[in-house]
Design a protein around this motif. Structure first.
Motif, PDB file in Angstrom:
ATOM      1  N   HIS A  61       9.268  14.107  49.336  1.00 53.53           N
ATOM      2  CA  HIS A  61       9.369  13.223  50.500  1.00 53.53           C
ATOM      3  C   HIS A  61       8.053  12.521  50.785  1.00 53.53           C
ATOM      4  O   HIS A  61       8.016  11.336  51.090  1.00 53.53           O
ATOM      5  N   ILE A  62       6.942  13.278  50.674  1.00 58.81           N
ATOM      6  CA  ILE A  62       5.654  12.717  51.064  1.00 58.81           C
ATOM      7  C   ILE A  62       5.096  11.779  50.001  1.00 58.81           C
ATOM      8  O   ILE A  62       4.747  10.631  50.290  1.00 58.81           O
ATOM      9  N   THR A  63       5.036  12.255  48.745  1.00 60.10           N
ATOM     10  CA  THR A  63       4.354  11.437  47.740  1.00 60.10           C
ATOM     11  C   THR A  63       5.237  10.315  47.219  1.00 60.10           C
ATOM     12  O   THR A  63       4.799   9.184  47.074  1.00 60.10           O
ATOM     13  N   THR A  64       6.504  10.598  46.947  1.00 57.66           N
ATOM     14  CA  THR A  64       7.332   9.597  46.283  1.00 57.66           C
ATOM     15  C   THR A  64       8.002   8.669  47.282  1.00 57.66           C
ATOM     16  O   THR A  64       8.003   7.457  47.116  1.00 57.66           O
ATOM     17  N   LEU A  65       8.577   9.275  48.316  1.00 54.84           N
ATOM     18  CA  LEU A  65       9.274   8.426  49.265  1.00 54.84           C
ATOM     19  C   LEU A  65       8.317   7.882  50.316  1.00 54.84           C
ATOM     20  O   LEU A  65       8.656   6.960  51.050  1.00 54.84           O
ATOM     21  N   GLY A  66       7.120   8.487  50.423  1.00 53.92           N
ATOM     22  CA  GLY A  66       6.132   8.014  51.388  1.00 53.92           C
ATOM     23  C   GLY A  66       6.545   8.239  52.831  1.00 53.92           C
ATOM     24  O   GLY A  66       6.188   7.461  53.720  1.00 53.92           O
ATOM     25  N   HIS A  67       7.307   9.291  53.083  1.00 53.05           N
ATOM     26  CA  HIS A  67       7.742   9.558  54.466  1.00 53.05           C
ATOM     27  C   HIS A  67       6.608  10.113  55.311  1.00 53.05           C
ATOM     28  O   HIS A  67       5.670  10.720  54.802  1.00 53.05           O
ATOM     29  N   SER A  68       6.738   9.961  56.624  1.00 50.31           N
ATOM     30  CA  SER A  68       5.738  10.501  57.552  1.00 50.31           C
ATOM     31  C   SER A  68       5.966  12.004  57.714  1.00 50.31           C
ATOM     32  O   SER A  68       7.049  12.523  57.415  1.00 50.31           O
TER      33      SER A  68
ATOM     34  N   LYS B 272       9.049  12.934  59.787  1.00 49.23           N
ATOM     35  CA  LYS B 272      10.329  12.769  59.098  1.00 49.23           C
ATOM     36  C   LYS B 272      10.579  13.943  58.136  1.00 49.23           C
ATOM     37  O   LYS B 272      11.688  14.475  58.066  1.00 49.23           O
ATOM     38  N   VAL B 273       9.513  14.338  57.418  1.00 45.81           N
ATOM     39  CA  VAL B 273       9.669  15.421  56.455  1.00 45.81           C
ATOM     40  C   VAL B 273       9.937  16.732  57.181  1.00 45.81           C
ATOM     41  O   VAL B 273      10.833  17.502  56.801  1.00 45.81           O
ATOM     42  N   ALA B 274       9.157  16.986  58.251  1.00 47.13           N
ATOM     43  CA  ALA B 274       9.329  18.219  59.022  1.00 47.13           C
ATOM     44  C   ALA B 274      10.762  18.318  59.516  1.00 47.13           C
ATOM     45  O   ALA B 274      11.398  19.374  59.458  1.00 47.13           O
ATOM     46  N   GLN B 275      11.283  17.176  59.938  1.00 49.10           N
ATOM     47  CA  GLN B 275      12.661  17.139  60.438  1.00 49.10           C
ATOM     48  C   GLN B 275      13.643  17.442  59.299  1.00 49.10           C
ATOM     49  O   GLN B 275      14.544  18.259  59.458  1.00 49.10           O
ATOM     50  N   ALA B 276      13.409  16.794  58.164  1.00 51.48           N
ATOM     51  CA  ALA B 276      14.317  16.980  57.036  1.00 51.48           C
ATOM     52  C   ALA B 276      14.331  18.430  56.564  1.00 51.48           C
ATOM     53  O   ALA B 276      15.347  18.928  56.074  1.00 51.48           O
ATOM     54  N   LEU B 277      13.201  19.113  56.694  1.00 47.62           N
ATOM     55  CA  LEU B 277      13.125  20.495  56.224  1.00 47.62           C
ATOM     56  C   LEU B 277      13.377  21.496  57.349  1.00 47.62           C
ATOM     57  O   LEU B 277      13.109  22.697  57.190  1.00 47.62           O
ATOM     58  N   ASN B 278      13.848  20.985  58.496  1.00 42.68           N
ATOM     59  CA  ASN B 278      14.185  21.852  59.633  1.00 42.68           C
ATOM     60  C   ASN B 278      13.007  22.639  60.193  1.00 42.68           C
ATOM     61  O   ASN B 278      13.131  23.813  60.515  1.00 42.68           O
ATOM     62  N   PHE B 279      11.855  21.983  60.312  1.00 42.57           N
ATOM     63  CA  PHE B 279      10.733  22.639  60.986  1.00 42.57           C
ATOM     64  C   PHE B 279      10.790  22.302  62.462  1.00 42.57           C
ATOM     65  O   PHE B 279      11.098  21.170  62.837  1.00 42.57           O
ATOM     66  N   SER B 280      10.460  23.310  63.308  1.00 47.09           N
ATOM     67  CA  SER B 280      10.583  23.080  64.740  1.00 47.09           C
ATOM     68  C   SER B 280       9.459  22.174  65.237  1.00 47.09           C
ATOM     69  O   SER B 280       9.664  21.340  66.099  1.00 47.09           O
ATOM     70  N   ASP B 281       8.241  22.332  64.711  1.00 50.92           N
ATOM     71  CA  ASP B 281       7.172  21.416  65.146  1.00 50.92           C
ATOM     72  C   ASP B 281       6.223  21.089  63.997  1.00 50.92           C
ATOM     73  O   ASP B 281       6.212  21.762  62.963  1.00 50.92           O
ATOM     74  N   LEU B 282       5.405  20.055  64.231  1.00 50.15           N
ATOM     75  CA  LEU B 282       4.555  19.507  63.176  1.00 50.15           C
ATOM     76  C   LEU B 282       3.460  20.458  62.722  1.00 50.15           C
ATOM     77  O   LEU B 282       3.148  20.531  61.534  1.00 50.15           O
TER      78      LEU B 282
END
Lengths: 301, 333
Positions: B291-298, B301-311
């Motif tokens: 997500h971070i390197t290839t898609l360049g997501h913030s 967004k990644v934390a959300q996609a991986l179901n993390f409660s906070d940053l």
């Protein structure tokens, strides 16, 4: 290799066994066994150790050498020493009659005789080694390390070459003696491998190793780089001259054919040559060389 | 779900072992020295149905690294693994008409072709990324590197032979090794060392390239022969697939899905030098990296996609997986 040399020297092994047995039976017949309490165990241990070690040297010598004058002399020399040590060892277990005290005083003589024979053997060995060194010219520079030898091509491996380049680079930095490197890559080697199999491919590599080594100067060094690549070091050589020699090696490689299943297969190579850069380390110089070769291959394709 | 473990004798010996033994013999090394510690003997290899366990293969590879330290063996094995084999899966692969069918074959018959690694695909619009992970056991570094080298030289020689115009690039999860000459000579594509993942990337516009010398009839015949063949997978691959399906799953739930007790699952994974947590972490690490390197997501967004409660939690976990913060990784790529 071990097994074949065992077969090769079977007469020597039988001779050794016969002499050992006759020494033993001689001691048994002529002497009387000592009492258990009379034996000096520490002495026995030491002399037994020497006897075993000389035997080990004898066997190792026979197993690692072909037949010949040097081998025979080494066998007789170490063998005589071994028998001397064996007598000394048996001395601990047997007491000899007063009538043969000459035996105990003579037990050191085979050792002296053996050492003389060995000295002679070493003299011939030195001559033999000088010949072998001569035949290894262009495949070896100043330094021998059999663990870096490539069994397939008969040359040293890339690791050996890296150490040599390392030395040359430091020489270059100190005395400003530029040197060159050339690399050769066999065209269509993987196809050859698939078509004729590993064994034939290994023979081809060995042929190429020989051709490369024969067609460079005395001061140059050829090694197998990896797979189907060969590398040459031209110490203290200008680029134009190195290129000329590499071109000549290329010409001779292209003359080479191999005969496979009634087919004649020509050898073709891609090659390139660079002047080593003293700002770069060994790996980067090799990267540069290989990079240039890849460019060359792409252009040729 | 059926999985195989490292002590089970289920790997065909003619895939890697016979090559290793033969190459050792050609280099004047006694095959029985290579087989030391495996309870296998040279004569055993003549048996066509002889199967070996992963553990035995690991010991042979470790022996080989000591006896022939110049690093050429893995490359030789890779170059020869597909050559002259009558194996049905290899026939399906070599007779796949396009790259796309080739890839599908590789994924479908992975166990028969190369049971040691499994592949995860990540797609973007232009590029497909194939991330490879050990399927059977987390091996010692030298064994793992051996398998990576077998894979890349196998791919390189397949491309040279059958797809001469295909361009790919590969990143490897270890530093540049000392036997770099083997890579120079055997590998024809772009390589990056010291990357966090073992990843092969391919431009999507090349996916329809035709394979030279493929015969679709032979492919169908070989495929028919494979219909009833079981397709087991390695234990790590099995757990990974479960985690992939439901990322929040616990160790207990996984064990019950596999009809074994939690203690048994933990014990089995430990015997393969890994743990449930490690596999789960690795899965999340790869998702996050992609997500971070290839898609360049913030980060959000990644934390959300991986179901993390906070940053903060996400950043901490990311540092634990990769040794770097998300921003450092962005800087690198």
């Amino acid at each position: 290799m071990l097994l074949s040399n065992l077969k090769l020297h079977w007469t020597y092994f039988i001779l050794l066994l016969a002499v050992q047995l006759s020494t033993l039976s001689f001691a048994y017949i002529m002497g009387t066994t000592k009492d258990f309490s009379e034996i000096n165990w520490l002495d026995t241990l030491g002399e037994g150790g020497i006897t075993l070690m000389t035997l080990a040297w004898l066997i190792a010598t026979l197993l690692s050498r072909p037949k010949g004058k040097v081998t025979t002399l080494l066998f007789l020399g170490i063998g005589a020493m071994h028998i001397s040590m064996l007598l000394d060892f048996l001395d601990e277990f047997f007491r000899f009659n007063a009538s043969i005290t000459w035996l105990t005083s003579l037990e050191a003589f085979p050792a002296v005789f053996g050492m003389m024979l060995m000295s002679l053997a070493l003299y011939f060995w030195h001559q033999e080694q000088a010949l072998i060194n001569h035949s290894l010219q262009k495949r070896e520079r100043f330094y021998r390390e059999h663990s870096l030898y490539d069994f397939i091509s008969g040359l040293y491996t890339a690791e050996y070459m890296k150490r040599q380049i390392e030395n040359e680079l430091s020489h270059f930095k100190k005395y400003n003696t530029p040197f060159c490197l050339a690399i050769f890559d066999v065209k269509g080697f993987s196809h050859y491998n698939r078509q004729f199999g590993n064994h034939c491919a290994n023979h081809l590599l060995s042929d190429i190793g020989n051709i490369v080594a024969v067609n460079i100067r005395q001061s140059d060094l050829a090694c197998r780089y990896a797979a189907d690549r060969f590398i040459i070091l031209f110490p203290q050589t200008e680029f134009t001259q190195a290129k000329q020699i590499a071109q000549q090696v290329n010409n001779l490689l292209e003359q080479h054919v191999s005969y496979q299943h009634e087919q004649i297969v020509r050898t073709e190579v891609n090659w390139t040559c660079i002047v080593a850069n003293k700002q770069l380390d060994v790996t980067d110089n090799l990267n540069k060389l290989n990079h240039q070769l890849s460019k060359q291959k792409k252009m040729a394709a | 779900m059926q999985f195989i473990e490292n002590h089970e004798s289920c790997l065909p010996s003619d895939q890697i072992l016979t090559h290793l033994v033969e190459f050792a013999r050609q280099r004047n090394i006694d095959p029985n020295r290579l087989l030391r510690g495996t309870r296998l003997f040279y004569q055993d290899l003549d048996n066509p149905n002889r199967c070996i366990s992963f553990k035995q293969l690991e010991s042979v590879i470790e022996n080989a690294a000591k006896l022939m330290p110049n690093g050429e063996l893995s490359f030789l094995v890779g170059q020869n693994i597909l050559v002259g084999k009558q194996d049905n899966a290899v026939q399906v692969l070599l007779n796949s008409t396009s790259l796309q069918t080739c890839i599908r074959t590789l994924l479908c018959y992975q166990f028969s072709l190369f049971p040691y690694y499994f592949v995860n695909q990540y797609h973007t619009r232009e590029t497909t990324y194939f991330v490879l992970n050990p399927a059977l056991s987390q091996s010692a570094q030298c064994v793992d590197q051996f398998f990576s080298e077998v894979v890349i030289s196998m791919i390189s020689s397949l491309l040279k032979w059958r797809f001469p115009h295909l361009r790919i690039s590969v990143s490897l999860p270890y530093q540049q090794p000392s036997h770099i000459e083997q890579y120079h000579s055997a590998i024809e594509f772009e390589l990056t060392f010291g990357s966090p993942l073992f990843c092969i990337s391919l431009q999507n516009n090349q996916i329809n390239q035709k394979q030279l010398g493929a015969n679709p009839i032979l492919r169908r015949i070989a495929q028919r022969k494979l219909i009833h063949q079981p397709r087991p997978i390695g234990i790590i691959q099995c757990i990974w697939q479960i985690v992939q399906r439901s990322p929040q799953i616990s160790c207990e739930q996984t064990a019950s899905q596999l009809n074994i007790s939690t203690a048994t699952l933990k014990r089995k994974l430990k015997a393969h030098n890994t743990s449930f947590k490690q596999i789960k972490d690795r899965h999340q690490q790869q998702m996050a990296l992609f997500h971070i390197t290839t898609l360049g997501h913030s980060n959000e967004k990644v934390a959300q996609a991986l179901n993390f409660s906070d940053l903060t939690n996400f950043r901490r976990a990311f540092k634990r997986w990769t040794g770097k913060t998300p921003n450092e990784i962005r800087g690198l790529s």
